[in-house]
Design an enzyme around this catalytic site. Structure first.
Site, mmCIF file in Angstrom:
data_model
loop_
_atom_site.group_PDB
_atom_site.id
_atom_site.type_symbol
_atom_site.label_atom_id
_atom_site.label_comp_id
_atom_site.label_asym_id
_atom_site.label_seq_id
_atom_site.Cartn_x
_atom_site.Cartn_y
_atom_site.Cartn_z
ATOM 1 N N GLU A 108 -5.600 2.170 6.439
ATOM 2 C CA GLU A 108 -5.292 2.044 5.015
ATOM 3 C C GLU A 108 -5.974 3.171 4.249
ATOM 4 O O GLU A 108 -5.498 3.619 3.213
ATOM 5 C CB GLU A 108 -5.762 0.690 4.485
ATOM 6 C CG GLU A 108 -5.461 0.470 3.014
ATOM 7 C CD GLU A 108 -5.725 -0.955 2.565
ATOM 8 O OE1 GLU A 108 -6.248 -1.123 1.454
ATOM 9 O OE2 GLU A 108 -5.416 -1.895 3.316
ATOM 10 N N ARG A 149 0.817 -1.220 0.000
ATOM 11 C CA ARG A 149 0.000 0.000 0.000
ATOM 12 C C ARG A 149 0.851 1.272 0.000
ATOM 13 O O ARG A 149 0.493 2.278 0.621
ATOM 14 C CB ARG A 149 -0.980 0.002 1.183
ATOM 15 C CG ARG A 149 -1.891 -1.207 1.251
ATOM 16 C CD ARG A 149 -2.753 -1.359 0.009
ATOM 17 N NE ARG A 149 -3.519 -2.587 0.046
ATOM 18 C CZ ARG A 149 -3.164 -3.731 -0.562
ATOM 19 N NH1 ARG A 149 -2.047 -3.769 -1.279
ATOM 20 N NH2 ARG A 149 -3.909 -4.802 -0.475
ATOM 21 N N SER A 185 -11.158 -1.670 2.638
ATOM 22 C CA SER A 185 -10.511 -2.082 3.888
ATOM 23 C C SER A 185 -10.046 -0.843 4.647
ATOM 24 O O SER A 185 -9.320 -0.014 4.110
ATOM 25 C CB SER A 185 -9.314 -2.984 3.597
ATOM 26 O OG SER A 185 -9.722 -4.173 2.967
#
EC number: 1.3.1.98
Length: 310
Positions: free
Chosen positions: A300, A180, A230
């Site tokens: 996230e 990420r 998420s």
């Protein structure tokens, strides 16, 4: 509102593609977010570069968004300019090379639509992305991934605009893709387009795999509610959703924000959630999980705007 800046932006793109005090809740998958001072839609690289230059000249903050699928924007909104690239930015191209097939798509393209275009060319290696919400540019920015695949596995290169409006071409190594994360985030670059190296496959098998992954998403994820995907990164050695569930937080609510009962890794908007609700819920979840298991959960979701730090 500064009329000089407004007119300059309208000179860059057509008048109908510039709005003031645009509610960003209309442009995020969370359906949350206050107004942008200036909201601009671009269709060409030249327009995007000109908007960047305008912001630099007037010392205006600039936020570029795709589909707004991984964002939580403050209820107070965004000061400066929010720029959105349209779906058709720079098109879709396939060329054959010695290593396989190179597929290029514009940053504004819908990621799932891009994946289906690839499948229709009987090319394999990008099936994992077919159900991930958001734009291609956002996927590269975040090194998006799911079900065992991620952008860094198949990307060849990406073109970006720097904060000064300069175009750079970065190869896979230069993109510094990790979980990420990317050099694009670290440097504040803006994605123009990306090229992927893929291989020929059996179209029937490719489409079957996409269908299976999409069904798995429907079965396991709360797609019926607005969310940003998420909410937390996967902590090493753990799964965020399981930690949250084991902490007894399934269905935990703050205002209109709730930990999904279907998948505890998702915070959902039950209808009237504010950014303040979501941030308080994130704070509570992080605190309780830390107290119970000694694990620190990191968001996230990108938290953007005034008073949005967890």
């Amino acid at each position: 509102m500064n009329n000089v800046i407004l007119q300059e932006l309208k000179n860059i793109v057509s008048t109908e593609r510039v709005t003031c005090n645009e509610p960003l809740s209309k442009h995020t998958s969370f359906k949350i977010g206050g107004p942008a001072d200036y909201f601009v839609i671009t269709k060409k690289i030249e327009e995007t570069a000109a908007v960047i230059q305008c912001c630099n000249q007037h010392n205006l903050p600039l936020l570029m968004i795709g589909k707004g699928s991984n964002l939580l924007i403050s209820d107070a909104g965004i000061r400066g300019v929010v720029l959105k690239q349209e779906d058709n930015t720079e098109g879709f191209f396939v060329t054959q090379c010695e290593e396989g097939y190179l597929v290029t798509g514009g940053a504004g393209m819908n990621l799932s639509a891009f994946a289906m275009k690839i499948a229709n060319e009987s090319l394999t290696g990008f099936e994992f992305a077919a159900g991930i919400p958001g734009s291609l540019g956002g996927a590269v920015y975040m090194n998006a991934g799911a079900y065992g695949g991620e952008i860094k596995d198949c990307i060849k290169s990406a073109r970006v605009l720097t904060k000064e409006g300069q175009i750079l071409s970065l190869n896979r190594e230069e993109l510094e893709l990790s979980y990420r994360s990317s050099i694009i985030q670290k440097k504040g670059y803006y994605v123009i387009d990306a090229t992927f190296l893929l291989q020929k496959g059996n179209q029937e098998d490719i489409l079957r795999k996409i269908e299976e992954l999409n069904q798995a998403r429907k079965d396991k994820q709360p797609l019926e509610y607005p969310s940003a995907g998420s909410t937390f990164k996967r902590p090493e050695g753990y799964f965020a959703g399981k930690l949250i569930m084991d902490a007894g937080l399934r269905g935990y609510r703050v205002g209109g924000a709730m930990v999904s009962e279907k998948h505890c890794g998702f915070v959902i908007n039950t209808g009237d959630a504010t950014a303040k609700d979501v941030l308080q819920l994130i704070d509570d979840v992080r605190r309780i999980v830390k107290e119970k298991f000694g694990v620190t959960l990191e968001p996230e979701v990108r938290l953007i705007g005034e008073k949005v730090n967890p």
